[in-house]
Motif scaffolding. Structure first.
Motif, mmCIF file in Angstrom:
data_model
loop_
_atom_site.group_PDB
_atom_site.id
_atom_site.type_symbol
_atom_site.label_atom_id
_atom_site.label_comp_id
_atom_site.label_asym_id
_atom_site.label_seq_id
_atom_site.Cartn_x
_atom_site.Cartn_y
_atom_site.Cartn_z
ATOM 1 N N UNK A 94 1.291 0.440 -6.482
ATOM 2 C CA UNK A 94 0.175 -0.412 -6.072
ATOM 3 C C UNK A 94 0.646 -1.530 -5.146
ATOM 4 N N UNK A 95 1.841 -2.073 -5.409
ATOM 5 C CA UNK A 95 2.373 -3.148 -4.581
ATOM 6 C C UNK A 95 2.573 -2.678 -3.140
ATOM 7 N N UNK A 96 2.959 -1.409 -2.987
ATOM 8 C CA UNK A 96 3.162 -0.857 -1.646
ATOM 9 C C UNK A 96 1.826 -0.460 -1.020
ATOM 10 N N UNK A 97 0.984 0.223 -1.801
ATOM 11 C CA UNK A 97 -0.291 0.714 -1.285
ATOM 12 C C UNK A 97 -1.207 -0.418 -0.844
ATOM 13 N N UNK A 98 -1.150 -1.539 -1.575
ATOM 14 C CA UNK A 98 -2.033 -2.658 -1.271
ATOM 15 C C UNK A 98 -1.264 -3.869 -0.742
ATOM 16 N N UNK A 99 -0.145 -3.589 -0.045
ATOM 17 C CA UNK A 99 0.571 -4.674 0.628
ATOM 18 C C UNK A 99 -0.343 -5.309 1.668
ATOM 19 N N UNK A 100 -1.239 -4.486 2.207
ATOM 20 C CA UNK A 100 -2.298 -4.981 3.080
ATOM 21 C C UNK A 100 -3.632 -4.538 2.495
ATOM 22 N N UNK A 101 -4.661 -5.377 2.643
ATOM 23 C CA UNK A 101 -5.980 -5.018 2.130
ATOM 24 C C UNK A 101 -6.516 -3.817 2.899
ATOM 25 N N UNK A 102 -7.096 -2.846 2.194
ATOM 26 C CA UNK A 102 -7.692 -1.705 2.893
ATOM 27 C C UNK A 102 -8.924 -2.157 3.683
ATOM 28 N N UNK A 103 -9.237 -1.511 4.777
ATOM 29 C CA UNK A 103 -10.367 -1.931 5.619
ATOM 30 C C UNK A 103 -11.715 -1.896 4.914
ATOM 31 N N UNK A 104 -11.844 -1.063 3.864
ATOM 32 C CA UNK A 104 -13.124 -0.984 3.160
ATOM 33 C C UNK A 104 -13.291 -2.067 2.097
ATOM 34 N N UNK A 105 -12.246 -2.835 1.822
ATOM 35 C CA UNK A 105 -12.314 -3.898 0.807
ATOM 36 C C UNK A 105 -12.750 -5.210 1.459
#
Length: 304
Positions: free
Chosen positions: A222-233
Motif C-alpha cells: 500500500x505504501x508503494x501503490x499509494x505513494x501518490x494519490x490516484x487520479x480518481x481519489x
C-alpha cells in the motif's frame, strides 16, 4: 539521489517512495520528471507492480518522447503482462530512435515469436484437476496443501499432467487487458509470489499486482501503490494508513477484515479464505467513509 541509493541496495519500496517525493516537488523540469518517472517505473518493475511501472513509463514518454530508457521499460512491462502486440509497438518506437539498441532488438524478436506461438513467457507447470486438498475439489499441489491454502478453480475439460521441480505454476489468473496470463511463481528459496487483485468498490477501480510475495505485508504494498494519490481519489482519502482491507466469504455472504500488518500468506491461510481462479482478491475502503458504512450495512463483518 536518495532513490538511486535505495535502488542500489535493492530496497525498491523505499526507492519508489523517494522518486515519488521528488515528483511531488513539481520542479517544472520535464526532463528531470521523466527521469524520476522512469526510475520509479524500474522500482515498481522489480516489485512486480508491472501495471504501475507501465503507467510511469507512459507518463515519462509523454514528457520526453525520445527517452529510450522509458521506452525500454514500457516494452519490458508489456512483455511481463503478455501484451506482445503492444511490446512490439514500443520496441519499434524505440528502434526508430536507436536502430541498434540491443535490448529492443532482442525484445522485438522475442515478442514476435511469442505472439506467433501464442505461448506465455517462462516454463509452466500445469496442476491436475484431479488433485484434492482438504476434501475440496481443487486444482492444487503439495505446495498449497503444506501452507493450508484452499484453491478453487473451474474444472478443466482436459486431463493435465503434474510436473515437479519447475519454476512456475500455471494457473488461470484473473483475466483483464492488463493481467492476462498472470500466474503463481515459485522462487528459488521455495516461496510463492501471487498475482493479487485489489478492488476499490467505491470508485469501481482496480489495481493488479503481478508478483506479491507471500511473506510481504499488505502495508508495504500500500505504501508503494499509494505513494501518490490516484487520479480518481478526488477527496484525497486513499492514503496508506487510512485504508481498510477485507475479503469476502461468498458462500456465507460474510466479510472479514484483514490486518494491513499481516502478510499475504496469513490471509491466504485463514480458514474461510478460498483463492478463486488462482488470484487472491482484496477489497479496499477508506476508513469511516459513508460508502463503506452503506456497503457493509446488513452484512456480517468479522472485524480485527
Amino acid at each position: 539521489n536518495e532513490g538511486n541509493e535505495y535502488f542500489k541496495e535493492k530496497d525498491y519500496g523505499r526507492a519508489a517512495a523517494a522518486y515519488s517525493e521528488g515528483l511531488r516537488r513539481r520542479c517544472g523540469d520535464a526532463e528531470l520528471d521523466a527521469v524520476l518517472l522512469t526510475n520509479r517505473a524500474a522500482a515498481h518493475f522489480h516489485l512486480g507492480n508491472y501495471r504501475s511501472a507501465l503507467n510511469d513509463a507512459i507518463q515519462a514518454k509523454k514528457l520526453k518522447p525520445t527517452h529510450l530508457k522509458a521506452i525500454i521499460r514500457g516494452a519490458l512491462c508489456h512483455m511481463e503482462l503478455r501484451n506482445f502486440v503492444e511490446a512490439i509497438a514500443w520496441c519499434e518506437e524505440g528502434l526508430q530512435i536507436d536502430s541498434k539498441e540491443k535490448k529492443l532488438v532482442e525484445m522485438r524478436a522475442k515478442a514476435d515469436k511469442l505472439k506467433l506461438e501464442g505461448t506465455f513467457l517462462g516454463t509452466q507447470t500445469d496442476f491436475s484437476s484431479r488433485r484434492k486438498c482438504q476434501g475440496r475439489a481443487v486444482m492444487g499441489s503439495d505446495l498449497l496443501c503444506e501452507r493450508n491454502i484452499k484453491l478453487v478453480l473451474e474444472p478443466s475439460d482436459e486431463e493435465e499432467e503434474v510436473s515437479d521441480g519447475l519454476a512456475e505454476i500455471s494457473l488461470d489468473g484473473f483475466h483483464s487487458d492488463s493481467a492476462t496470463g498472470a500466474k503463481v511463481h515459485l522462487d528459488a528459496d521455495g516461496s510463492l509470489s501471487w498475482p493479487v487483485l485489489f478492488l476499490y468498490p467505491e470508485h469501481e477501480q482496480t489495481d493488479f499486482t503481478v508478483a506479491f510475495h507471500e511473506n510481504s505485508r499488505f502495508i508495504d504494498h500500500l505504501m508503494v501503490m499509494f505513494a501518490e494519490l490516484p487520479p480518481w481519489d478526488l477527496e484525497k482519502k486513499y492514503l496508506p494508513n487510512n485504508l481498510e482491507l477485507y475479503f469476502e466469504d461468498e458462500e456465507r455472504e460474510e466479510m472479514y477484515e484483514v490486518n494491513p500488518e499481516h502478510t499475504l500468506l496469513q490471509m491466504l491461510q485463514h480458514k474461510r479464505y478460498f483463492v478463486k481462479a488462482g488470484t487472491p482478491t482484496v477489497l479496499v475502503f477508506a476508513k469511516r467513509s459513508p460508502f463503506s458504512k452503506k456497503y457493509f450495512s446488513g452484512k456480517k463483518v468479522h472485524r480485527l
